[in-house]
Design an enzyme around this catalytic site. Sequence first.
Site, PDB file in Angstrom:
ATOM      1  N   GLU A   1     -10.361  11.449  -6.017  1.00 27.29           N
ATOM      2  CA  GLU A   1      -8.995  11.778  -5.574  1.00 27.29           C
ATOM      3  C   GLU A   1      -8.927  12.000  -4.056  1.00 27.29           C
ATOM      4  OE1 GLU A   1      -7.235  14.963  -7.853  1.00 27.29           O
ATOM      5  OE2 GLU A   1      -6.870  13.645  -9.552  1.00 27.29           O
TER       6      GLU A   1
ATOM      7  N   GLU B   1      -9.191   9.297 -15.321  1.00 26.97           N
ATOM      8  CA  GLU B   1      -8.756  10.646 -15.706  1.00 26.97           C
ATOM      9  C   GLU B   1      -7.335  10.576 -16.237  1.00 26.97           C
ATOM     10  OE1 GLU B   1      -9.068  13.984 -13.025  1.00 26.97           O
ATOM     11  OE2 GLU B   1     -10.912  13.172 -12.149  1.00 26.97           O
TER      12      GLU B   1
END
Length: 480
Positions: free
Chosen positions: A176, A379
């Site tokens: 991320e 995810e």
Amino acid sequence: MNKLQKDFLWGGAVAAHQIEGAWNLAGKGLSIADVMTSGGNGIPRQVTKGVKAPYYYPNHEAIDFYHRYPEDIALFKELGLKVFRTSIHWSRIFPLGDEEMPNEQGLQYYDDLFDRLLDNGIEPVITLSHFEMPYHLAEAYGGFRDKRVIEFFAHYAETVMKRFKDKVKYWMTFNEINNQADGQHDLHTWTNSGILFEHEATQSEKEAVIYQASINELIASARAVMIGKSINPEFQIGCMMAYVPVYPFSSKPEDQMAALKVMNRRFFYSDIHVRGKVPTYAVKSWQQKGYSIDLSDEEKEVLQQGTVDFIGFSYYMSGTVTTLEKLEGQSITDFDNSKMLTNPYVSSSDWGWQIDPVGLRYTLNIVYERYGLPLFIVENGFGAYDDVHEEPIQDQYRIDYLAAHIHQMKLAIIEDGVDVLGYTPWGIIDIVSFGSGEMDKRYGMIYVDKDNSGEGSLKRRKKASFNWYQKVIATNGEDI
Ligand code: BG6
């Protein structure tokens, strides 16, 4: 084709610091995750200067995966996982981060872990840095503020990619990386690039620092891609993004422009990872704001050379933005008078995350159209309080969330033609929450008996979602 491809990569995802524990064993150094206290729902975690009594640091033991992984992998095998996404704890390999020689015990641990996975028919998918770096690099160098950290990361990447070249094919560089994008970073929590703003700084001062550190981190990522390809040309090396699609709240044209600006701020990172150069909209914005970002011609060349093979990303929720005056929301600086607000058409989790399965299909489409590279949903998941009194634990809400997202993913693949490599739901086993440090924000299909204050037997139990996901995998997503 109206089915998923036969080799679709069904899996589960976690990160080293949220599961392993063993924070100071076998030569491991202190990591930035080891100095984060526990918070709560709506209560932020704190970062302390080193490890200090009387604070509780939930990542120190986490779920003790370090010692219990044989038992956990047996459960993953029973689930039918084809891949398991985790990360390597950088500070297990280089305790301080700037050493020449790696810690052999750390390398050996991952050798054993990957062997155990492979022996059970599960392929490891590895993130090089998932929200952690050696604490020393953050303290002594200010994280990726300092360009020397690029070389330390490259050395770390080379070390582990050489060591595990025959055991790991799928790699991702920084987890991320774009979650530091908003520039409205709180004081006292780490940015993705290992920066802690300890003193008051204006938003634009912080934003300029974050852009510089992000550029350095993107160069480090590109170096890792180049190194990896030279070690094993068969490697598939991706970036890892947090995609939160932001919709215009109304059909007012300015709302569309505001949404575009907010999205570009997040896309900045994958634009560089994939296209190998800084996008024009960013160059212009830096000029207008007077930021001088240090990026040499040689570094530009590295960005060009080290582009990724696929885009890994997390998807949990969507957002909305408006410029309509009469509505209340959280002001943002991307576009005149714009603010983020709650979308009335979707519901929210207990932590206020807006649940939007259609947003996953939308995201898959816009990202695939933008880049044309294979996508990997690494995810997606539902953090919820579980009631433990029934056997198995009844977590229908989690099944509903995951089933709705898998359904939308299938539409994106089968009807829209998006190339998706696989799907690894987040926190396949309960873990320490990154944002709040809680155990009770549970994502798992496997329950871990441990509470927010660290009490519990650490015993594992299957939830109803375990049996459900087992069937999903066995039918290659036909039966959801
Ligand atoms: C992603 C991270 O942002 O979201 C994970 O990659 C994190 O590390 C996950 O755990 C869920 O967030 P949280 O705060 O609920 O743990």
